[in-house]
Design an enzyme around this catalytic site. Structure first.
Site, short mmCIF file in Angstrom:
data_model
loop_
_atom_site.label_atom_id
_atom_site.label_comp_id
_atom_site.label_asym_id
_atom_site.label_seq_id
_atom_site.Cartn_x
_atom_site.Cartn_y
_atom_site.Cartn_z
N LYS A 4 -0.96 -9.42 3.30
CA LYS A 4 -0.23 -8.87 4.45
C LYS A 4 -1.14 -7.89 5.16
CE LYS A 4 3.38 -5.86 3.92
NZ LYS A 4 2.94 -4.64 4.62
N GLU A 34 9.01 -4.02 10.60
CA GLU A 34 9.45 -2.74 10.03
C GLU A 34 9.97 -1.83 11.14
OE1 GLU A 34 6.69 -0.86 7.34
OE2 GLU A 34 7.87 0.98 7.24
N ASP A 38 0.84 -1.20 0.00
CA ASP A 38 0.00 0.00 0.00
C ASP A 38 0.88 1.25 0.00
OD1 ASP A 38 0.84 -0.17 2.63
OD2 ASP A 38 -1.15 0.05 3.51
O1 KIV Z 1 3.57 -1.04 1.64
C1 KIV Z 1 4.73 -1.45 1.58
O2 KIV Z 1 5.47 -1.23 0.62
C2 KIV Z 1 5.25 -2.19 2.71
C3 KIV Z 1 6.74 -2.34 2.78
C4 KIV Z 1 7.33 -1.10 3.33
C5 KIV Z 1 7.15 -3.52 3.50
O3 KIV Z 1 4.52 -2.61 3.57
#
Ligand code: KIV
Length: 271
Positions: free
Chosen positions: A119, A188, A51
């Site tokens: 995710k 993260e 996202d």
């Molecule tokens: O949205 C994204 O790109 C992510 C990464 C920073 C892992 O969640």
């Protein structure tokens, strides 16, 4: 090539095998078919439609405005560029406020975009949602540490888990999410030692971004490794194209650096 003949396709099972074998897992974000194809050809294990597209594609300040339709549009495009890499899709802000809503939205990504994993951000409070998705055959990567969808609640993009009680709580939440059925964990902006401890404790692969070289794998935002940024490149990233000279060479240099343990270096992690 039919789906059944793709013997080198990365699967959740092969990711778990990589962890057991001590083989690093290399992940990058992508948002369209052309870049996805380059990543796939360069041996990237997991391509995440993040996202983060809210910022790098749409020019927004945060990931909060991103919708399920936005994610579907980009995921369908990315899926067309992939043969080998596993496709993981981010559940956008407020698209998983209940198990029913999460199931419906994750179902769109699985059925319409061929996603192999979704995710979602959050800790213990997401255990029921993770469990519901897992029970319906949807692999989940749980995202702990800095959760950009909570940026206003936490007051900015900051390293998480620095004091002992927050570190203990994160380790417990990681274990709870694994027990709930998560197939992978993403950390993260977590201190190096805590990320190492979580990676050693969990049986599922732990992927780091601003976390630790001891994680089972690494992920970065594609545009950061290509030196394309509307602000400054984060401390935990690295501009690989400056030395590599082409997009494909930069992606391969990043993959090599993760696999041979030279990325992330000390300068990319937090204490
Ligand atoms: O949205 C994204 O790109 C992510 C990464 C920073 C892992 O969640």
């Amino acid at each position: 090539m039919s789906a059944h003949s793709q013997s080198n396709k990365i699967t959740v099972t092969s990711l778990h095998e990589k962890k057991r074998a001590g083989e690093k897992i290399v992940c990058l974000t992508a948002y369209d078919a052309s870049f996805a194809h380059v990543l796939d050809e360069s041996g990237i294990d997991i391509v995440l439609v993040g996202d983060s597209l809210g910022m790098v594609i749409q020019g927004e300040e945060t990931t909060l405005p991103v919708t399920v339709d936005d994610m579907l549009y980009h995921s369908k495009a990315v899926a067309k560029g992939l043969q080998h890499s596993l496709l993981m899709v981010d559940m956008p802000y407020l698209s998983y406020t209940s198990a029913e809503q999460a199931l419906e939205n994750a179902g769109h990504f699985m059925k319409q975009a061929n996603a192999q994993m979704v995710k979602l951000e959050g800790g213990a409070e997401q255990a029921d949602i993770v469990s519901c998705l897992a029970q319906h055959g949807i692999p989940v990567c749980a995202h702990l540490g800095l959760q950009p969808q909570r940026v206003h609640k936490i007051g900015g993009y900051r390293v998480q888990g620095r004091d002992q009680s927050a570190a203990n709580a994160m380790l417990e939440e990681a274990q709870l999410l694994e027990q709930a059925g998560a197939d992978m964990m993403l950390l993260e902006c977590v201190p190096d030692a805590l990320a190492e401890k979580i990676s050693q404790t969990l049986h599922i692969p732990v992927i780091g971004i601003g976390a630790s070289a001891a994680c089972d794998g690494q992920i970065l935002v594609l545009y950061d490794i290509l030196g394309i940024s509307m602000g400054r490149i984060p401390k935990f990233s690295h501009d690989f194209i400056a030395e590599a000279g082409s997009v494909e060479a930069a992606v391969r240099a990043y993959a090599d650096a993760v696999r041979n343990g030279t990325f992330p270096g000390k300068e990319h992690v937090f204490s």
